[in-house]
Design an enzyme around this catalytic site. Structure first.
Site, PDB file in Angstrom:
ATOM      1  N   HIS A   1     -22.651 -35.188  68.348  1.00 57.60           N
ATOM      2  CA  HIS A   1     -21.343 -35.455  67.732  1.00 57.60           C
ATOM      3  C   HIS A   1     -21.652 -36.368  66.536  1.00 57.60           C
ATOM      4  O   HIS A   1     -22.840 -36.574  66.215  1.00 57.60           O
ATOM      5  CB  HIS A   1     -20.438 -36.124  68.785  1.00 57.60           C
ATOM      6  CG  HIS A   1     -18.980 -36.002  68.485  1.00 57.60           C
ATOM      7  ND1 HIS A   1     -18.392 -36.647  67.439  1.00 57.60           N
ATOM      8  CD2 HIS A   1     -17.988 -35.300  69.119  1.00 57.60           C
ATOM      9  CE1 HIS A   1     -17.088 -36.364  67.415  1.00 57.60           C
ATOM     10  NE2 HIS A   1     -16.816 -35.526  68.435  1.00 57.60           N
TER      11      HIS A   1
ATOM     12  N   TRP B   1     -20.272 -42.598  65.252  1.00 56.76           N
ATOM     13  CA  TRP B   1     -19.188 -42.950  66.165  1.00 56.76           C
ATOM     14  C   TRP B   1     -19.679 -43.245  67.575  1.00 56.76           C
ATOM     15  O   TRP B   1     -20.599 -42.583  68.082  1.00 56.76           O
ATOM     16  CB  TRP B   1     -18.176 -41.803  66.229  1.00 56.76           C
ATOM     17  CG  TRP B   1     -17.522 -41.534  64.909  1.00 56.76           C
ATOM     18  CD1 TRP B   1     -17.219 -42.441  63.953  1.00 56.76           C
ATOM     19  CD2 TRP B   1     -17.133 -40.259  64.418  1.00 56.76           C
ATOM     20  NE1 TRP B   1     -16.640 -41.821  62.878  1.00 56.76           N
ATOM     21  CE2 TRP B   1     -16.574 -40.485  63.136  1.00 56.76           C
ATOM     22  CE3 TRP B   1     -17.168 -38.969  64.914  1.00 56.76           C
ATOM     23  CZ2 TRP B   1     -16.078 -39.449  62.347  1.00 56.76           C
ATOM     24  CZ3 TRP B   1     -16.667 -37.945  64.146  1.00 56.76           C
ATOM     25  CH2 TRP B   1     -16.126 -38.179  62.870  1.00 56.76           C
TER      26      TRP B   1
ATOM     27  N   GLU C   1     -19.283 -27.367  56.749  1.00 60.27           N
ATOM     28  CA  GLU C   1     -18.189 -26.388  56.739  1.00 60.27           C
ATOM     29  C   GLU C   1     -17.325 -26.543  55.501  1.00 60.27           C
ATOM     30  O   GLU C   1     -16.321 -27.262  55.514  1.00 60.27           O
ATOM     31  CB  GLU C   1     -17.327 -26.540  58.003  1.00 60.27           C
ATOM     32  CG  GLU C   1     -18.038 -26.116  59.270  1.00 60.27           C
ATOM     33  CD  GLU C   1     -17.137 -26.168  60.499  1.00 60.27           C
ATOM     34  OE1 GLU C   1     -16.023 -26.737  60.425  1.00 60.27           O
ATOM     35  OE2 GLU C   1     -17.549 -25.645  61.545  1.00 60.27           O
TER      36      GLU C   1
ATOM     37  N   GLU D   1     -23.433 -23.993  64.418  1.00 55.38           N
ATOM     38  CA  GLU D   1     -22.482 -24.712  65.278  1.00 55.38           C
ATOM     39  C   GLU D   1     -21.595 -23.697  65.992  1.00 55.38           C
ATOM     40  O   GLU D   1     -21.087 -22.767  65.372  1.00 55.38           O
ATOM     41  CB  GLU D   1     -21.598 -25.662  64.445  1.00 55.38           C
ATOM     42  CG  GLU D   1     -20.724 -26.570  65.306  1.00 55.38           C
ATOM     43  CD  GLU D   1     -19.793 -27.455  64.473  1.00 55.38           C
ATOM     44  OE1 GLU D   1     -20.289 -28.240  63.639  1.00 55.38           O
ATOM     45  OE2 GLU D   1     -18.561 -27.342  64.649  1.00 55.38           O
TER      46      GLU D   1
ATOM     47  N   LYS E   1     -17.647 -37.325  74.854  1.00 55.17           N
ATOM     48  CA  LYS E   1     -16.251 -37.575  74.488  1.00 55.17           C
ATOM     49  C   LYS E   1     -15.334 -36.760  75.392  1.00 55.17           C
ATOM     50  O   LYS E   1     -15.685 -35.653  75.812  1.00 55.17           O
ATOM     51  CB  LYS E   1     -16.046 -37.177  73.018  1.00 55.17           C
ATOM     52  CG  LYS E   1     -14.645 -37.459  72.511  1.00 55.17           C
ATOM     53  CD  LYS E   1     -14.529 -37.293  71.014  1.00 55.17           C
ATOM     54  CE  LYS E   1     -13.068 -37.421  70.585  1.00 55.17           C
ATOM     55  NZ  LYS E   1     -12.930 -37.389  69.116  1.00 55.17           N
TER      56      LYS E   1
ATOM     57  N   GLU F   1     -13.339 -34.385  75.495  1.00 53.98           N
ATOM     58  CA  GLU F   1     -12.806 -33.170  74.863  1.00 53.98           C
ATOM     59  C   GLU F   1     -13.594 -31.971  75.385  1.00 53.98           C
ATOM     60  O   GLU F   1     -14.747 -32.108  75.811  1.00 53.98           O
ATOM     61  CB  GLU F   1     -12.840 -33.251  73.329  1.00 53.98           C
ATOM     62  CG  GLU F   1     -14.232 -33.358  72.733  1.00 53.98           C
ATOM     63  CD  GLU F   1     -14.229 -33.431  71.201  1.00 53.98           C
ATOM     64  OE1 GLU F   1     -13.150 -33.544  70.587  1.00 53.98           O
ATOM     65  OE2 GLU F   1     -15.333 -33.380  70.632  1.00 53.98           O
TER      66      GLU F   1
HETATM   67  C1  IDC Z   1     -14.586 -32.394  65.845  1.00 50.73           C
HETATM   68  C2  IDC Z   1     -14.860 -33.261  67.031  1.00 50.73           C
HETATM   69  C3  IDC Z   1     -13.744 -34.199  67.275  1.00 50.73           C
HETATM   70  C4  IDC Z   1     -13.442 -34.943  66.019  1.00 50.73           C
HETATM   71  C5  IDC Z   1     -13.198 -33.964  64.889  1.00 50.73           C
HETATM   72  C6  IDC Z   1     -12.885 -34.593  63.567  1.00 50.73           C
HETATM   73  O1  IDC Z   1     -15.123 -32.451  68.148  1.00 50.73           O
HETATM   74  O2  IDC Z   1     -14.039 -35.073  68.331  1.00 50.73           O
HETATM   75  O3  IDC Z   1     -12.316 -35.759  66.222  1.00 50.73           O
HETATM   76  O4  IDC Z   1     -14.338 -33.144  64.720  1.00 50.73           O
HETATM   77  O5  IDC Z   1     -13.862 -35.370  63.101  1.00 50.73           O
HETATM   78  C7  IDC Z   1     -15.951 -28.126  63.537  1.00 50.73           C
HETATM   79  C8  IDC Z   1     -16.613 -29.277  62.928  1.00 50.73           C
HETATM   80  C9  IDC Z   1     -16.752 -30.416  63.883  1.00 50.73           C
HETATM   81  C10 IDC Z   1     -15.539 -30.528  64.777  1.00 50.73           C
HETATM   82  C11 IDC Z   1     -15.448 -29.269  65.622  1.00 50.73           C
HETATM   83  C12 IDC Z   1     -14.289 -29.270  66.600  1.00 50.73           C
HETATM   84  O6  IDC Z   1     -17.855 -28.940  62.390  1.00 50.73           O
HETATM   85  O7  IDC Z   1     -16.934 -31.579  63.148  1.00 50.73           O
HETATM   86  O8  IDC Z   1     -15.711 -31.646  65.594  1.00 50.73           O
HETATM   87  N1  IDC Z   1     -15.353 -28.126  64.726  1.00 50.73           N
HETATM   88  O9  IDC Z   1     -13.072 -29.358  65.935  1.00 50.73           O
HETATM   89  N2  IDC Z   1     -15.798 -26.939  63.015  1.00 50.73           N
HETATM   90  C13 IDC Z   1     -15.080 -26.187  63.829  1.00 50.73           C
HETATM   91  C14 IDC Z   1     -14.778 -26.937  64.949  1.00 50.73           C
END
Ligand code: IDC
Length: 540
Positions: free
Chosen positions: A265, A269, A376, A464, A503, A505
């Site tokens: 992650h 953080w 992304e 990812e 986390k 989630e």
């Molecule tokens: C998410 C984390 C979440 C955080 C959020 C914003 O899981 O805890 O609060 O980012 O910072 C992505 C991204 C990735 C995301 C993930 C899920 O690369 O940073 O992490 N996600 O939303 N792309 C698609 C999904």
């Protein structure tokens, strides 16, 4: 000299038996060698013996050289000379018109020059032709013996007893039974690299002597050396530096290599960076069968790299610690410039260029580092509308230092628009293009895109994926995750799971409260997502 007793005319023999020097002028090139001038008749004065031509040699083992030459009609015989310490010394007088002679009792690997001349006996006198041009040759060097090997997982060092020769060559036996020359060495040691772990190979060695005409004379082959490489201790030890070949990533031997990894992650953080501890990486490597760790360094979110110099320094230090631990664990490390809320990668292009220049300069000699230069892109920016130019700038910056590492380029719409890259790639051969999926959000339509882009030859990496909703929370979907991973496996496209975090989630692999510094093997600390991913990784 034994020749003296063989010769019929002792006076002529005494004169012929001198050593002639290499300089042709010092050698009686023709005519009579008798000093008894008053015995020369008019007939004898006209006797001329031609120069011997077509002198050829054939090396017979370590101690013999067979000479042949063009016959001279009417020759009474021939004399063979060998150069020793710069002087031509007669080896033999042959008393018949025989146009071959085998020089024997030579030492191994002896380089020498040989010459031949013919003579005729007319009216009781010997008339000599000029010496032939020199023929350079050598005997074969001795067989290589006492070969010792130091065995690694992808390399073997050989040493052996020295023999007199110009160089040694090592050979490996191929599947068809033929020997293939691998490497030369001028010393009695050589290291063969690029081998597969846990594999039996048959090697042999040959010594070679190069003569003055640049002809090589080889020894007999050594006895076979049958050795098995060690099992690979780590993914990087087994596979070395990765590169892109066709639409896939391959290892140092050109074999298709599937990246299987976990992403951290955000390393700025909570305690999420702790998964980069060496002991935890080892569990991911050995228990999860991961070969790669992705180090997610957010750029624009709170505490991200571009949000202040203190954060930048802290993030960089954490990236470096993670790369070093991954290196120690023999895992590939992806340095992820994790753009997200910054949408268009050009928003922080100058910081990205400076950051990756520094990373590439630091890691140019590491074979486990991969750069992911924009996680992304989103917010409407397209490949042609900005992403490509950004990627080109960062790739150029990296290539100033690191010529080889794989670079992962993000694509539009949160790395889903790989189709925009087809036919429009960067020219850099070691770039792959990111496709991200979240199994409960992205299904058949995006899988079809992966298939068609891959089939058109685009190298794609799922740098990812999540087992749930794109939000990272809710919607755990085992079926869709498996559909995705099945497709990736069939294409040998690698994948990296979001995320190796604790986390609360759905996307997290570890239960809340798990100490990420020292995760344990097995499933007791794992969420549903963690169990699904671990199980798949272990089986595929
Ligand atoms: C998410 C984390 C979440 C955080 C959020 C914003 O899981 O805890 O609060 O980012 O910072 C992505 C991204 C990735 C995301 C993930 C899920 O690369 O940073 O992490 N996600 O939303 N792309 C698609 C999904």
């Amino acid at each position: 000299m034994s020749i003296i007793s063989k010769l019929k005319r002792p006076l002529a023999v005494v004169l012929a038996a001198f050593a002639v020097t290499a300089a042709a002028s010092a050698v009686p090139m023709s005519g009579s060698d008798t000093p008894l001038l008053n015995s020369i008749t008019a007939e004898a004065a006209t006797v001329s013996v031609p120069k011997v031509t077509g002198l050829k040699s054939q090396t017979l083992g370590t101690d013999k050289v067979k000479l042949t030459w063009n016959k001279i009609s009417n020759a009474t015989g021939y004399q063979v000379f060998m150069q020793k310490n710069g002087v031509y010394t007669r080896l033999i007088s042959i008393y018949s018109n025989t146009n071959s002679y085998t020089v024997s009792n030579l030492p191994a690997a002896r380089i020498t020059n040989l010459k031949v001349r013919a003579w005729r006996t007319v009216g009781g006198k010997n008339y000599f032709g000029p010496l032939s041009d020199a023929r350079t040759t050598a005997t074969n060097p001795a067989k290589v013996t006492n070969i010792q090997s130091t065995i690694g997982s992808t390399s073997i060092k050989f040493t052996w007893n020295k023999v007199n020769c110009t160089y040694y060559r090592i050979y490996v036996k191929q599947a068809d039974g033929k020997w293939k020359g691998l490497k030369n060495s001028t010393t009695n040691s050589v290291t063969v690299t690029g081998l597969n772990p846990n594999t039996t190979y048959t090697f042999c060695l040959r010594s070679w002597q190069t003569d003055w005409s640049k002809q090589d004379h080889g020894s007999v082959l050594s006895d076979n050396v049958v050795v098995k490489t060690k099992a690979a201790s780590t993914p990087v030890a087994a596979n070395g530096r990765l590169s892109v070949k066709g639409a896939n990533i391959v290892n140092q031997n050109g074999q298709v290599f599937k990246i299987k990894g976990m992403s951290t992650h955000g390393i700025m953080w909570e305690d999420f960076r702790n998964i980069l501890a060496y002991n935890s990486l080892k569990v991911l490597r050995d228990d999860w069968k991961c070969n790669t760790i992705r180090i997610a360094m957010y750029t624009a979110e709170w505490g991200g790299y571009t949000t202040g110099s203190t954060y930048a320094a802290q993030a960089k230090a954490r990236v470096k610690a993670g790369v070093e631990n991954a290196k120690s664990a023999g895992m590939y490390a992806i340095i992820d410039w994790h753009i997200l809320s910054d949408g268009d990668p050009r928003t922080h292009q100058s910081q990205a260029v400076a950051f990756f220049k520094e990373m590439a300069n630091t890691y140019k000699n590491y074979n486990n580092v991969i750069y992911e230069i924009c996680n992304e892109p989103n917010g409407g920016v397209t490949w042609n509308g900005g992403i490509k130019s950004y990627c080109q700038a960062v790739v150029n910056a990296i290539r100033q230092y690191d010529k080889n590492a794989i670079i992962i380029c993000g694509t539009g719409t949160w790395s889903q628009d790989i189709n925009q890259v087809v036919g429009n790639r960067l020219s850099d051969k070691n770039c792959v293009y990111a496709l991200h999926f979240y199994a409960n959000t992205h299904t058949d339509w995006l899988r079809n895109r992966l298939k068609s882009c891959y089939n058109s030859g685009l190298p794609v990496l799922v740098s990812e994926f999540g087992t749930c909703d794109a939000s990272g929370n809710g919607g755990f979907n085992k079926y869709q995750t498996q559909e995705w991973l099945k497709l990736c496996d069939s294409l040998k496209v690698g994948y990296i799971n979001w995320s190796a975090a604790n986390k609360a989630e759905t996307a997290s692999a570890f239960k809340t409260g798990t100490d990420l510094r020292s995760i344990t093997a097995g499933t007791s600390q794992l969420t549903d997502s963690g169990k699904l991913v671990r199980e798949w990784y272990r089986a595929h």
